[in-house]
Design a protein around this motif. Structure first.
Motif, PDB file in Angstrom:
ATOM      1  N   UNK A   1      87.352   0.747   0.576  1.00 50.89           N
ATOM      2  CA  UNK A   1      87.194   1.948  -0.238  1.00 50.89           C
ATOM      3  C   UNK A   1      87.374   3.211   0.594  1.00 50.89           C
ATOM      4  N   UNK A   2      86.822   3.163   1.825  1.00 46.72           N
ATOM      5  CA  UNK A   2      87.011   4.302   2.718  1.00 46.72           C
ATOM      6  C   UNK A   2      88.494   4.464   3.073  1.00 46.72           C
ATOM      7  N   UNK A   3      89.169   3.336   3.277  1.00 50.17           N
ATOM      8  CA  UNK A   3      90.599   3.388   3.613  1.00 50.17           C
ATOM      9  C   UNK A   3      91.400   3.973   2.456  1.00 50.17           C
ATOM     10  N   UNK A   4      91.062   3.573   1.206  1.00 53.41           N
ATOM     11  CA  UNK A   4      91.766   4.108   0.047  1.00 53.41           C
ATOM     12  C   UNK A   4      91.511   5.609  -0.090  1.00 53.41           C
ATOM     13  N   UNK A   5      90.241   6.001   0.092  1.00 50.21           N
ATOM     14  CA  UNK A   5      89.905   7.427  -0.004  1.00 50.21           C
ATOM     15  C   UNK A   5      90.632   8.241   1.071  1.00 50.21           C
ATOM     16  N   UNK A   6      90.643   7.696   2.292  1.00 45.92           N
ATOM     17  CA  UNK A   6      91.332   8.396   3.385  1.00 45.92           C
ATOM     18  C   UNK A   6      92.837   8.469   3.127  1.00 45.92           C
ATOM     19  N   UNK A   7      93.395   7.394   2.562  1.00 42.82           N
ATOM     20  CA  UNK A   7      94.822   7.392   2.238  1.00 42.82           C
ATOM     21  C   UNK A   7      95.149   8.463   1.201  1.00 42.82           C
ATOM     22  N   UNK A   8      94.292   8.578   0.172  1.00 46.49           N
ATOM     23  CA  UNK A   8      94.517   9.604  -0.843  1.00 46.49           C
ATOM     24  C   UNK A   8      94.416  11.006  -0.253  1.00 46.49           C
ATOM     25  N   UNK A   9      93.413  11.197   0.625  1.00 52.10           N
ATOM     26  CA  UNK A   9      93.234  12.505   1.246  1.00 52.10           C
ATOM     27  C   UNK A   9      94.451  12.862   2.105  1.00 52.10           C
TER      28      UNK A   9
ATOM     29  N   UNK B   1     111.319  13.283   2.040  1.00 52.78           N
ATOM     30  CA  UNK B   1     110.432  13.401   3.195  1.00 52.78           C
ATOM     31  C   UNK B   1     109.063  12.815   2.894  1.00 52.78           C
ATOM     32  N   UNK B   2     108.550  13.107   1.677  1.00 52.71           N
ATOM     33  CA  UNK B   2     107.236  12.601   1.292  1.00 52.71           C
ATOM     34  C   UNK B   2     107.245  11.086   1.203  1.00 52.71           C
ATOM     35  N   UNK B   3     108.275  10.519   0.562  1.00 52.78           N
ATOM     36  CA  UNK B   3     108.337   9.067   0.392  1.00 52.78           C
ATOM     37  C   UNK B   3     108.543   8.359   1.730  1.00 52.78           C
ATOM     38  N   UNK B   4     109.349   8.927   2.599  1.00 53.47           N
ATOM     39  CA  UNK B   4     109.603   8.266   3.883  1.00 53.47           C
ATOM     40  C   UNK B   4     108.355   8.262   4.757  1.00 53.47           C
ATOM     41  N   UNK B   5     107.724   9.438   4.910  1.00 53.78           N
ATOM     42  CA  UNK B   5     106.522   9.504   5.741  1.00 53.78           C
ATOM     43  C   UNK B   5     105.365   8.783   5.057  1.00 53.78           C
ATOM     44  N   UNK B   6     105.212   9.041   3.733  1.00 53.68           N
ATOM     45  CA  UNK B   6     104.133   8.378   2.999  1.00 53.68           C
ATOM     46  C   UNK B   6     104.295   6.872   2.964  1.00 53.68           C
ATOM     47  N   UNK B   7     105.542   6.393   2.825  1.00 51.06           N
ATOM     48  CA  UNK B   7     105.782   4.952   2.819  1.00 51.06           C
ATOM     49  C   UNK B   7     105.406   4.298   4.130  1.00 51.06           C
ATOM     50  N   UNK B   8     105.768   4.959   5.238  1.00 49.74           N
ATOM     51  CA  UNK B   8     105.407   4.417   6.556  1.00 49.74           C
ATOM     52  C   UNK B   8     103.887   4.375   6.715  1.00 49.74           C
ATOM     53  N   UNK B   9     103.229   5.461   6.303  1.00 51.00           N
ATOM     54  CA  UNK B   9     101.775   5.509   6.427  1.00 51.00           C
ATOM     55  C   UNK B   9     101.113   4.464   5.535  1.00 51.00           C
ATOM     56  N   UNK B  10     101.614   4.316   4.291  1.00 47.50           N
ATOM     57  CA  UNK B  10     101.028   3.349   3.366  1.00 47.50           C
ATOM     58  C   UNK B  10     101.209   1.926   3.891  1.00 47.50           C
TER      59      UNK B  10
ATOM     60  N   UNK C   1     109.686  24.287   1.032  1.00 47.29           N
ATOM     61  CA  UNK C   1     109.838  25.673   0.572  1.00 47.29           C
ATOM     62  C   UNK C   1     110.619  26.499   1.584  1.00 47.29           C
ATOM     63  N   UNK C   2     110.306  26.287   2.870  1.00 48.23           N
ATOM     64  CA  UNK C   2     111.045  26.999   3.917  1.00 48.23           C
ATOM     65  C   UNK C   2     112.501  26.559   3.953  1.00 48.23           C
ATOM     66  N   UNK C   3     112.729  25.243   3.837  1.00 50.76           N
ATOM     67  CA  UNK C   3     114.102  24.733   3.852  1.00 50.76           C
ATOM     68  C   UNK C   3     114.877  25.295   2.660  1.00 50.76           C
ATOM     69  N   UNK C   4     114.234  25.317   1.510  1.00 46.60           N
ATOM     70  CA  UNK C   4     114.893  25.856   0.320  1.00 46.60           C
ATOM     71  C   UNK C   4     115.227  27.329   0.479  1.00 46.60           C
TER      72      UNK C   4
ATOM     73  N   UNK D   1      97.268  15.921   1.826  1.00 51.27           N
ATOM     74  CA  UNK D   1      97.657  16.782   2.953  1.00 51.27           C
ATOM     75  C   UNK D   1      99.147  16.664   3.228  1.00 51.27           C
ATOM     76  N   UNK D   2      99.665  15.431   3.178  1.00 52.19           N
ATOM     77  CA  UNK D   2     101.090  15.211   3.416  1.00 52.19           C
ATOM     78  C   UNK D   2     101.934  15.900   2.354  1.00 52.19           C
ATOM     79  N   UNK D   3     101.474  15.836   1.106  1.00 52.22           N
ATOM     80  CA  UNK D   3     102.222  16.493   0.025  1.00 52.22           C
ATOM     81  C   UNK D   3     102.266  18.007   0.238  1.00 52.22           C
ATOM     82  N   UNK D   4     101.116  18.586   0.580  1.00 45.67           N
ATOM     83  CA  UNK D   4     101.072  20.035   0.799  1.00 45.67           C
ATOM     84  C   UNK D   4     101.960  20.433   1.977  1.00 45.67           C
TER      85      UNK D   4
END
Length: 481
Positions: A172-180, A14-23, A194-197, A184-187
């Motif tokens: 730089x702002x884009x990189x910082x926003x991407x990291x932020x 889920x993280x890689x799919x959503x994160x990949x699309x966003x990246x 955790x709920x699925x598990x 959030x996406x990871x959390x």
């Protein structure tokens, strides 16, 4: 362990799919923004040189553009660092040039990019092209005025290169926003995972038949996913206990039915065995035994009939959401009168006087035989168990509940009544307030259960309460037609 690994796998996917699309979106947006800003700065430089061309034409006039003296004077007065100005005709021939007086050596410029654009669009530019005469790199901007083209050029110096480069601050702002957003996406995916598990673990336990009552006590996160998880667990828990309760009731009903059938069957067997073992038995005694056999067979027949009726009602109740096309308009007043006529002799023998306090017209949509069984079983119940009763009151009134109209019926006697603790159970199958006395009176223990189920399949409810002053009152509703 396997559940935890699957949960982590789900989170990673889920993280890689959503994160990949966003990246991918962030990279595409950055490239687009970089090109857009670069083109914007080029347009600014092109506009500045175009302004110089227009001011030169306005000052000198189109007819004087080819005058070498006026041209040189204007360029000298409005000189810019490294600026080079050329006057070119529509055939690409250089007429004047601020850098090279011997214009014949410059060659034809018709195929130059900025010249072609100026001929077709009125103006044009070319970025970072090497000059054949000066061997320097220039930025060219050309403007057409009639049959003449004014072209200005500035050297592509390090300073100009820097000015034309896009500002990288936004990256730089884009990189910082991407990291932020990545954090959030990871959390978020971790919380979902955790709920699925947890639900997966719950499903595995449920499939393996483990006890799950303690799962209700597990503390879940106070959010929407936690509410959904808790709801799923509650639904499963209720379904599981409902199924267990059904199995228990079914087993109990089977035992009760077997017990109820065993009694008359044993009596019949005993009487017939006595007759067969004693061929010389007096006729009057043999007749008495046969009458007892007949009475017990009647009781068994009534029990089987009541059980068949309840089975039919259970089938109707399971399909209660489907329209029943067998229902017809039923005159309830006529059915009540028929039930009283059929039981008039028994009521008279018990000294019970019936009374009706009902409207002249009572009509519902239903099954006439089932509605008859409701009133017949309630009247039979009063005759059999309302000890000391002298009156049986049947009343009816119209009520409204949740926007629907019902007829509410009450059948009450003034007998000895029952103990309050029995009120919640008298509609259960084979339930008896006084087991020994009930069997002696010939009851099957199913009459009030038939009443409750027959009312339910007609969209009504049944309740029991003690009659003020003594006795029992049965209250039930039937949906009004």
């Amino acid at each position: 362990m396997a559940t935890a690994l699957k949960s982590k796998s789900f989170q990673r996917n889920l993280l890689f799919s959503i994160g990949g699309v966003f990246l991918l979106f962030a990279v595409c947006f950055s490239v687009y923004q970089y090109q857009r800003e670069k083109e914007y700065k080029i347009d600014i430089l092109h506009s500045r040189l175009q302004m110089y061309n227009y001011e030169m034409v306005q000052t000198l006039g189109e007819d004087s553009l080819t005058n070498n003296r006026l041209f040189c004077d204007y360029v000298e007065r409005h000189n810019m660092e490294g600026l080079r100005v050329s006057i070119i005709d529509k055939n690409g021939r250089v007429i004047l040039d601020s850098y090279e007086p011997q214009v014949d050596s410059l060659g034809n410029h018709l195929e130059r990019t900025e010249i072609q654009q100026a001929l077709y669009d009125g103006n044009g530019y070319d970025i970072k092209r090497l000059s054949q005469s000066t061997h320097e790199t220039y930025f060219y901007s050309a403007t057409r005025f009639g049959n003449t083209i004014v072209r200005t050029a500035v050297p592509y110096s390090a300073e100009l290169t820097r000015s034309l480069q896009a500002d990288n601050t936004y990256i730089y702002f884009a990189v910082a926003l991407t990291l932020l957003l990545g954090i959030v996406l990871y959390l978020s995916t971790h919380r979902i995972s955790r709920h699925i598990g947890y639900l997966r673990e719950f499903a595995v336990k449920a499939e393996q038949g483990e006890a799950l009552d303690h799962e209700l006590e597990r503390r879940l996160p106070d959010d929407e996913l936690g509410d959904i998880s808790h709801t799923i667990i509650m639904l499963y828990w209720k379904l599981r206990h409902s199924e267990e309760e059904k199995v228990r009731i079914k087993r109990q009903l089977t035992q009760n039915a077997a017990h109820e059938l065993k009694t008359p069957a044993a009596s019949i067997h005993g009487y017939l065995e006595s007759i067969l073992d004693n061929p010389d038995m007096p006729e009057d005694k043999k007749k008495h035994f046969l009458e007892r056999c007949y009475a017990q067979s009647e009781r068994m027949n009534k029990l089987l009939f009541d059980m068949s009726t309840l089975t039919k009602l259970d089938e109707m109740d399971n399909n209660i959401s489907k329209p029943n096309y067998e229902y017809r308009h039923v005159n309830v007043l006529q059915i009540m009168q028929n039930a009283l006529d059929d039981t008039a002799l028994q009521l008279q023998e018990k000294g019970i006087t019936p009374s009706l306090n009902v409207p002249q017209h009572i009509e519902v949509q239903g099954d006439a035989s089932l509605i008859y069984s409701i009133f017949r079983n309630l009247i039979d119940n009063a005759i059999a168990y309302a000890t000391g009763a002298t009156c049986l009151k049947i009343a009816c009134s119209e009520v409204e509940n949740e926007g629907r109209h019902f007829y509410e019926f009450t059948i009450s006697d003034n007998g000895q009544g029952i103990e309050p603790q029995h009120l919640d159970h008298i509609f259960e199958r084979f339930y008896r307030v006084d087991k020994g006395r009930s069997r002696k009176l010939g009851g099957t223990g199913l009459g009030l259960a038939i009443v409750k189920n027959a009312v339910a399949v007609h969209g009504g409810k049944t309740t029991a309460q003690l009659t003020p002053g003594g006795g029992l009152t049965i209250r039930f509703t039937l949906a009004r037609f």
